[in-house]
Design an enzyme around this catalytic site. Structure first.
Site, short mmCIF file in Angstrom:
data_model
loop_
_atom_site.label_atom_id
_atom_site.label_comp_id
_atom_site.label_asym_id
_atom_site.label_seq_id
_atom_site.Cartn_x
_atom_site.Cartn_y
_atom_site.Cartn_z
N GLU A 22 12.99 -22.21 -15.55
CA GLU A 22 13.96 -22.94 -15.60
C GLU A 22 14.00 -23.71 -14.16
OE1 GLU A 22 17.40 -22.90 -17.35
OE2 GLU A 22 16.34 -22.22 -18.94
N TYR A 46 21.56 -16.67 -20.82
CA TYR A 46 22.38 -15.85 -21.49
C TYR A 46 21.80 -14.33 -21.25
CZ TYR A 46 24.36 -19.36 -24.95
OH TYR A 46 25.08 -20.19 -25.42
N GLY A 47 20.63 -14.29 -20.79
CA GLY A 47 20.05 -13.02 -20.70
C GLY A 47 20.82 -11.57 -19.94
N CYS A 62 16.80 -18.51 -29.50
CA CYS A 62 17.10 -17.57 -28.19
C CYS A 62 16.94 -16.16 -28.82
CB CYS A 62 18.40 -17.96 -27.81
SG CYS A 62 18.96 -17.12 -26.28
N ASN A 63 16.00 -15.58 -28.03
CA ASN A 63 15.86 -14.10 -28.15
C ASN A 63 17.15 -13.28 -27.86
OD1 ASN A 63 12.82 -13.28 -28.89
ND2 ASN A 63 12.98 -14.96 -27.72
N CYS A 112 10.78 -13.98 -25.42
CA CYS A 112 11.42 -14.70 -24.67
C CYS A 112 11.04 -16.07 -24.73
CB CYS A 112 11.78 -14.24 -23.30
SG CYS A 112 12.95 -15.46 -22.20
N THR A 113 11.96 -17.09 -25.08
CA THR A 113 11.72 -18.59 -25.20
C THR A 113 10.90 -19.08 -24.01
OG1 THR A 113 13.94 -19.05 -24.34
CG2 THR A 113 13.63 -19.15 -26.81
N HIS A 114 11.19 -18.56 -22.77
CA HIS A 114 10.47 -19.08 -21.54
C HIS A 114 9.01 -18.70 -21.33
CE1 HIS A 114 14.50 -20.30 -21.26
NE2 HIS A 114 14.17 -21.00 -20.13
N ASP A 146 19.26 -22.85 -28.74
CA ASP A 146 19.02 -22.04 -27.72
C ASP A 146 19.82 -21.79 -26.44
OD1 ASP A 146 17.14 -20.07 -26.20
OD2 ASP A 146 16.33 -21.80 -24.99
N SER A 147 20.12 -21.09 -25.53
CA SER A 147 20.73 -20.90 -24.68
C SER A 147 20.44 -22.07 -23.56
CB SER A 147 20.81 -19.59 -23.65
OG SER A 147 19.23 -19.49 -23.14
N1 DGL Z 1 16.55 -18.19 -24.38
C1 DGL Z 1 16.51 -16.81 -23.81
C2 DGL Z 1 15.87 -15.84 -24.48
O1 DGL Z 1 14.80 -16.01 -25.51
C3 DGL Z 1 16.11 -16.93 -22.32
C4 DGL Z 1 16.95 -17.59 -21.31
C5 DGL Z 1 18.50 -16.92 -21.19
O2 DGL Z 1 18.38 -15.90 -20.71
O3 DGL Z 1 19.15 -17.54 -21.47
O4 DGL Z 1 16.14 -14.55 -24.72
#
Ligand code: DGL
Length: 279
Positions: free
Chosen positions: A159, A43-44, A74-75, A191-193, A11-12
């Protein structure tokens, strides 16, 4: 052949730990290596090209650590990089090895639970603009209509550990207002979060919907995949080992990561460009 490989989860940042938590709940026996590219997260809001480049480096790192299969948790990376990595990168560089993402499990589950075939997605800008959920739903059932809302503030809020602030509910409510006249019956937390915000999302939706959280479905999906792909499964070792890597400071990762993973973790530093871990 001896089982000596791990399942890699990338994941990011920290969020993918909630995906790993879901996987481990269903499949505790396997060995896992987690990599969070915290130094370059989020990363988003990054470009497709950058996300692809970073994801390739992560894939190199995890295969060098002897992973037999990688889940891109990570999505944003699953949306912008996965197809290219599956079709071009690993076929040449790592023939026989597999990289999977998180979009399809979430989309398949939502397609099963929706009754009116109107599904909402909340995700990062990278995921929404990539139209990857649209593509996946079209393959599953072209009659499904999807409505997507990018929520760029939510991952940084989590975060920063700000999820319990009153201002967070106001922001969530404002994002979800988009769905008021859409009549969706299912909402994917793409999204993971967002799993950490699940209760607040349910509370602030303008009407009742079924919420699909990727971390709740991914374990079962992976179990099914491994049962269908015994050529991969037979190489994955079963010592219940978990190893965690971050590209940034290990102390912050240990603190925040434990929140996402649900238990205390010990983290090592990773150098993605060199592909070699220190510490
Ligand atoms: N892990 C990212 C996602 O699921 C969310 C955090 C990011 O933007 O890096 O899209």
């Amino acid at each position: 052949m001896k089982r000596n490989k791990s399942i890699g989860v990338f994941d990011s940042g920290f969020g993918g730990l909630s995906i790993l938590k879901g996987i481990v709940k269903t499949l505790p026996e396997y060995d896992y290596i987690y990599l969070g590219d915290t130094a370059r997260a989020p990363y988003g809001a990054r470009t497709k090209e950058t996300i692809l480049e970073f994801t390739k480096q992560a894939v190199d790192f995890l295969f060098q650590k002897n992973c037999g299969l990688i889940i891109i948790a990570c999505n944003s990376a699953s949306s912008d990089a996965l197809r290219k990595i599956q079709r071009e990168y690993i076929t040449k560089k790592y023939p026989g090895l597999k990289v999977l993402g998180v979009l399809i499990p979430g989309a398949e589950e939502s397609a099963l639970v929706t009754k009116n075939k109107k599904i909402g997605v909340i995700a990062t800008e990278a995921t929404v603009f990539s139209k990857s959920f649209e593509r996946e739903f079209y393959k599953i059932d072209p009659k499904i209509k999807i409505y997507q809302r990018a929520c760029p503030l939510l991952a940084p809020i989590v975060e920063e550990g700000q999820e319990d602030k009153d201002s967070t509910e106001i922001i969530i409510k404002d994002y979800l207002e988009f769905f008021r006249n859409k009549d969706i019956d299912t909402l994917i937390l793409g999204c993971t979060h967002y799993g950490i915000l699940k209760e607040k999302i349910i509370k602030n939706m303008p009407y009742k919907v079924q919420v699909v959280c990727e971390s709740d479905v991914i374990g079962k999906k992976l179990e099914g995949y491994l049962a269908r792909h015994l050529e991969i499964e037979k190489n994955i070792s079963k010592n219940g080992k978990r190893v965690f890597f971050t590209t940034d400071t290990t102390t912050r990762f240990e603190k925040l990561g434990s929140k996402f993973f649900g238990k205390k973790i010990e983290v090592k530093k990773a150098n993605l460009l060199g592909g070699v871990a220190s510490k």
